[in-house]
Design a protein around this motif. Sequence first.
Motif, PDB file in Angstrom:
ATOM      1  N   LYS A 250      36.384  54.735  42.676  1.00 31.32           N
ATOM      2  CA  LYS A 250      35.655  54.276  43.853  1.00 31.32           C
ATOM      3  C   LYS A 250      34.955  52.961  43.518  1.00 31.32           C
ATOM      4  CE  LYS A 250      32.729  56.043  47.560  1.00 31.32           C
ATOM      5  NZ  LYS A 250      32.100  57.281  48.083  1.00 31.32           N
ATOM      6  N   ALA A 251      35.367  51.896  44.174  1.00 27.41           N
ATOM      7  CA  ALA A 251      34.800  50.561  43.934  1.00 27.41           C
ATOM      8  C   ALA A 251      35.515  49.569  44.842  1.00 27.41           C
ATOM      9  CB  ALA A 251      34.956  50.148  42.472  1.00 27.41           C
ATOM     10  N   LYS A 252      35.139  48.300  44.751  1.00 33.67           N
ATOM     11  CA  LYS A 252      35.885  47.212  45.378  1.00 33.67           C
ATOM     12  C   LYS A 252      36.781  46.510  44.370  1.00 33.67           C
ATOM     13  CE  LYS A 252      33.961  44.218  48.068  1.00 33.67           C
ATOM     14  NZ  LYS A 252      33.004  43.214  48.619  1.00 33.67           N
ATOM     15  N   LYS A 253      36.228  46.280  43.172  1.00 37.02           N
ATOM     16  CA  LYS A 253      36.945  45.514  42.160  1.00 37.02           C
ATOM     17  C   LYS A 253      37.264  46.392  40.958  1.00 37.02           C
ATOM     18  CE  LYS A 253      34.506  41.252  43.435  1.00 37.02           C
ATOM     19  NZ  LYS A 253      33.605  40.174  42.961  1.00 37.02           N
ATOM     20  N   VAL A 254      38.424  46.132  40.357  1.00 37.10           N
ATOM     21  CA  VAL A 254      38.819  46.838  39.137  1.00 37.10           C
ATOM     22  C   VAL A 254      39.238  45.811  38.097  1.00 37.10           C
ATOM     23  CG1 VAL A 254      40.305  48.580  38.103  1.00 37.10           C
ATOM     24  CG2 VAL A 254      39.676  48.772  40.519  1.00 37.10           C
ATOM     25  N   GLU A 280      45.333  40.332  50.157  1.00 37.06           N
ATOM     26  CA  GLU A 280      44.035  40.844  50.576  1.00 37.06           C
ATOM     27  C   GLU A 280      43.420  41.821  49.582  1.00 37.06           C
ATOM     28  OE1 GLU A 280      46.721  40.682  52.732  1.00 37.06           O
ATOM     29  OE2 GLU A 280      45.878  38.779  53.472  1.00 37.06           O
ATOM     30  N   SER A 281      44.232  42.390  48.697  1.00 31.33           N
ATOM     31  CA  SER A 281      43.706  43.395  47.770  1.00 31.33           C
ATOM     32  C   SER A 281      43.898  43.036  46.295  1.00 31.33           C
ATOM     33  CB  SER A 281      44.376  44.747  48.025  1.00 31.33           C
ATOM     34  OG  SER A 281      45.786  44.654  47.856  1.00 31.33           O
ATOM     35  N   ALA A 282      44.658  41.988  46.022  1.00 29.61           N
ATOM     36  CA  ALA A 282      44.983  41.638  44.638  1.00 29.61           C
ATOM     37  C   ALA A 282      43.801  40.996  43.929  1.00 29.61           C
ATOM     38  CB  ALA A 282      46.176  40.694  44.609  1.00 29.61           C
ATOM     39  N   GLY A 283      43.618  41.374  42.666  1.00 29.50           N
ATOM     40  CA  GLY A 283      42.640  40.709  41.829  1.00 29.50           C
ATOM     41  C   GLY A 283      43.111  39.321  41.435  1.00 29.50           C
ATOM     42  N   SER A 284      42.238  38.558  40.813  1.00 26.95           N
ATOM     43  CA  SER A 284      42.535  37.152  40.536  1.00 26.95           C
ATOM     44  C   SER A 284      43.650  36.955  39.521  1.00 26.95           C
ATOM     45  CB  SER A 284      41.264  36.444  40.050  1.00 26.95           C
ATOM     46  OG  SER A 284      40.762  37.068  38.876  1.00 26.95           O
ATOM     47  N   ASP A 285      43.963  37.974  38.709  1.00 28.25           N
ATOM     48  CA  ASP A 285      45.014  37.829  37.704  1.00 28.25           C
ATOM     49  C   ASP A 285      46.362  38.390  38.144  1.00 28.25           C
ATOM     50  OD1 ASP A 285      43.515  36.605  35.509  1.00 28.25           O
ATOM     51  OD2 ASP A 285      42.384  38.477  35.496  1.00 28.25           O
ATOM     52  N   ILE A 286      46.429  38.920  39.352  1.00 26.08           N
ATOM     53  CA  ILE A 286      47.666  39.519  39.870  1.00 26.08           C
ATOM     54  C   ILE A 286      48.611  38.428  40.369  1.00 26.08           C
ATOM     55  CG2 ILE A 286      48.604  40.876  41.794  1.00 26.08           C
ATOM     56  CD1 ILE A 286      47.576  42.687  39.692  1.00 26.08           C
ATOM     57  N   LEU A 306      40.105  40.604  29.284  1.00 28.42           N
ATOM     58  CA  LEU A 306      39.854  41.355  30.510  1.00 28.42           C
ATOM     59  C   LEU A 306      40.675  40.766  31.646  1.00 28.42           C
ATOM     60  CD1 LEU A 306      37.557  43.446  31.758  1.00 28.42           C
ATOM     61  CD2 LEU A 306      36.623  41.306  32.634  1.00 28.42           C
ATOM     62  N   TYR A 307      41.323  41.641  32.435  1.00 24.48           N
ATOM     63  CA  TYR A 307      42.127  41.202  33.577  1.00 24.48           C
ATOM     64  C   TYR A 307      41.582  41.826  34.857  1.00 24.48           C
ATOM     65  CZ  TYR A 307      45.546  39.475  30.196  1.00 24.48           C
ATOM     66  OH  TYR A 307      46.166  38.788  29.177  1.00 24.48           O
ATOM     67  N   ASN A 308      41.530  41.018  35.920  1.00 21.52           N
ATOM     68  CA  ASN A 308      41.090  41.495  37.230  1.00 21.52           C
ATOM     69  C   ASN A 308      42.299  42.003  38.013  1.00 21.52           C
ATOM     70  OD1 ASN A 308      39.714  39.917  40.227  1.00 21.52           O
ATOM     71  ND2 ASN A 308      39.604  42.036  39.568  1.00 21.52           N
ATOM     72  N   LEU A 309      42.356  43.309  38.238  1.00 22.40           N
ATOM     73  CA  LEU A 309      43.505  43.929  38.888  1.00 22.40           C
ATOM     74  C   LEU A 309      43.367  43.984  40.401  1.00 22.40           C
ATOM     75  CD1 LEU A 309      44.066  47.055  36.566  1.00 22.40           C
ATOM     76  CD2 LEU A 309      44.775  44.682  36.206  1.00 22.40           C
ATOM     77  N   VAL A 310      42.201  44.416  40.875  1.00 24.86           N
ATOM     78  CA  VAL A 310      42.027  44.735  42.296  1.00 24.86           C
ATOM     79  C   VAL A 310      40.756  44.084  42.814  1.00 24.86           C
ATOM     80  CG1 VAL A 310      41.696  46.600  43.979  1.00 24.86           C
ATOM     81  CG2 VAL A 310      43.215  46.951  42.021  1.00 24.86           C
ATOM     82  N   ASN A 311      40.824  43.605  44.059  1.00 20.37           N
ATOM     83  CA  ASN A 311      39.639  43.104  44.750  1.00 20.37           C
ATOM     84  C   ASN A 311      39.819  43.365  46.239  1.00 20.37           C
ATOM     85  OD1 ASN A 311      37.317  41.858  45.545  1.00 20.37           O
ATOM     86  ND2 ASN A 311      37.938  39.786  44.985  1.00 20.37           N
ATOM     87  N   THR A 312      39.437  44.555  46.680  1.00 18.90           N
ATOM     88  CA  THR A 312      39.586  44.933  48.079  1.00 18.90           C
ATOM     89  C   THR A 312      38.400  44.433  48.891  1.00 18.90           C
ATOM     90  OG1 THR A 312      38.602  47.088  47.569  1.00 18.90           O
ATOM     91  CG2 THR A 312      40.998  46.970  47.607  1.00 18.90           C
ATOM     92  N   PHE A 334      38.428  50.258  31.498  1.00 19.17           N
ATOM     93  CA  PHE A 334      38.296  49.862  32.894  1.00 19.17           C
ATOM     94  C   PHE A 334      36.817  49.601  33.199  1.00 19.17           C
ATOM     95  CE2 PHE A 334      42.168  52.433  33.060  1.00 19.17           C
ATOM     96  CZ  PHE A 334      42.993  51.713  33.919  1.00 19.17           C
ATOM     97  N   THR A 335      36.552  48.540  33.943  1.00 21.32           N
ATOM     98  CA  THR A 335      35.232  48.328  34.517  1.00 21.32           C
ATOM     99  C   THR A 335      35.404  48.043  35.998  1.00 21.32           C
ATOM    100  OG1 THR A 335      35.324  46.007  33.783  1.00 21.32           O
ATOM    101  CG2 THR A 335      34.052  47.549  32.437  1.00 21.32           C
ATOM    102  N   PHE A 336      34.303  48.156  36.757  1.00 21.66           N
ATOM    103  CA  PHE A 336      34.391  48.135  38.208  1.00 21.66           C
ATOM    104  C   PHE A 336      33.277  47.279  38.794  1.00 21.66           C
ATOM    105  CE2 PHE A 336      36.103  51.951  36.410  1.00 21.66           C
ATOM    106  CZ  PHE A 336      37.319  52.095  37.042  1.00 21.66           C
ATOM    107  N   GLY A 337      33.505  46.785  40.018  1.00 22.44           N
ATOM    108  CA  GLY A 337      32.517  45.959  40.689  1.00 22.44           C
ATOM    109  C   GLY A 337      32.555  46.187  42.174  1.00 22.44           C
ATOM    110  N   ASN A 338      31.612  45.564  42.881  1.00 20.46           N
ATOM    111  CA  ASN A 338      31.571  45.708  44.341  1.00 20.46           C
ATOM    112  C   ASN A 338      31.237  44.373  44.992  1.00 20.46           C
ATOM    113  OD1 ASN A 338      28.565  45.473  44.849  1.00 20.46           O
ATOM    114  ND2 ASN A 338      28.580  47.156  43.381  1.00 20.46           N
TER     115      ASN A 338
END
Length: 338
Positions: A250-254, A280-286, A306-312, A334-338
């Motif tokens: 549960k988060a916005k960013k992975v 719309e959902s891809a992280g910056s490294d996707i 560290l790679y940014n996978l998801v940014n919803t 894994f780390t997470f953000g919002n």
Amino acid sequence: MTVFGFAGQNIRGMKAPQFPEGLLWFNSPPLTLEKLQKQGQVVLIDFWTYSCINCQRTLPYLKEWWQKYQDKGFVLIGVHAPEFEFEKDPHNIAQALEKYGVIWPVVLDKNYQIWNLYDNHYWPSEYLINPQGIIIYAHVGEGNYQQTELKIQEALSLEEAGIPLIGEVSTEVFQMGQTPELYCGYLKGALGNMEAYQKDKNHHYKTKTPEENLEPDLIYLEGVWKAKAEYLEHPRKTEKLEDTIILPYKAKKVYLVMESTSDKSIKVYVTLDAVSLTDESAGSDIKLEEEGPYAKSFIDVSFSTLYNLVNTATFGDHILRISTKEPGLRAFAFTFGN
């Protein structure tokens, strides 16, 4: 690992411990606090490690302070205290310094000698030392950048100089219900699979629970993986995407710390809720590729970081799947953000 707030209650007001001799320095010959104090310098020590997202988010502020105050009696020293084994590698550190634009002096504290002298516990942490060698201010984590800069100006006797403070950017605050940091290796991690970690050997894992019934905030494995103390490693070459890390979160960013032990980059495929990521959902490294009628989302893992996978767009519950066909991929945390 990081927290947010003030630290150093046990060390503020004390004489700053001197650096041990014989450590490896980057961007500078070896520095000593004793010599800097004789020169009347104010010193800010920043404990960090390059694959930490919280540390990475502090770098723009450190960079601005270095540019603004280095000719006014200010020295910034990054103490690189590695969390993972690959962060001890001088070649990796040199690459990271270039990648993230770190141009101030950095010392490698691979055995935590300086870390222990300062009784430090978190990344990032800052300690401000006046020209008399006394620790006058300490802070843990992100945030409070303007207050830290005010302390720097006071130590430099510049509080009346009219130098504008750095703009305070809102920090990503942990949101209620957000998935906490999750380690992949068996030393600090936990698996949702019934068989748990099969340590230090290749093992074919099976997730018997239907995907909709997976417990949140637990890592599940499908297919063949090798569990090590610090990481999960994909040990074989496959024709199809048979081996998968599954994570309900549960988060916005992975974000995920990964490395390739191959001499070439490893393509790692990422899906969210059973479909490929989009713009719309891809992280910056996707990256996105077209393969037949479908778009596939993936990351080329070459550098250990560290790679940014998801940014919803919104905070919510999702199921992340990570797969590769190549051997040599290692997943650390894994780390997470919002």
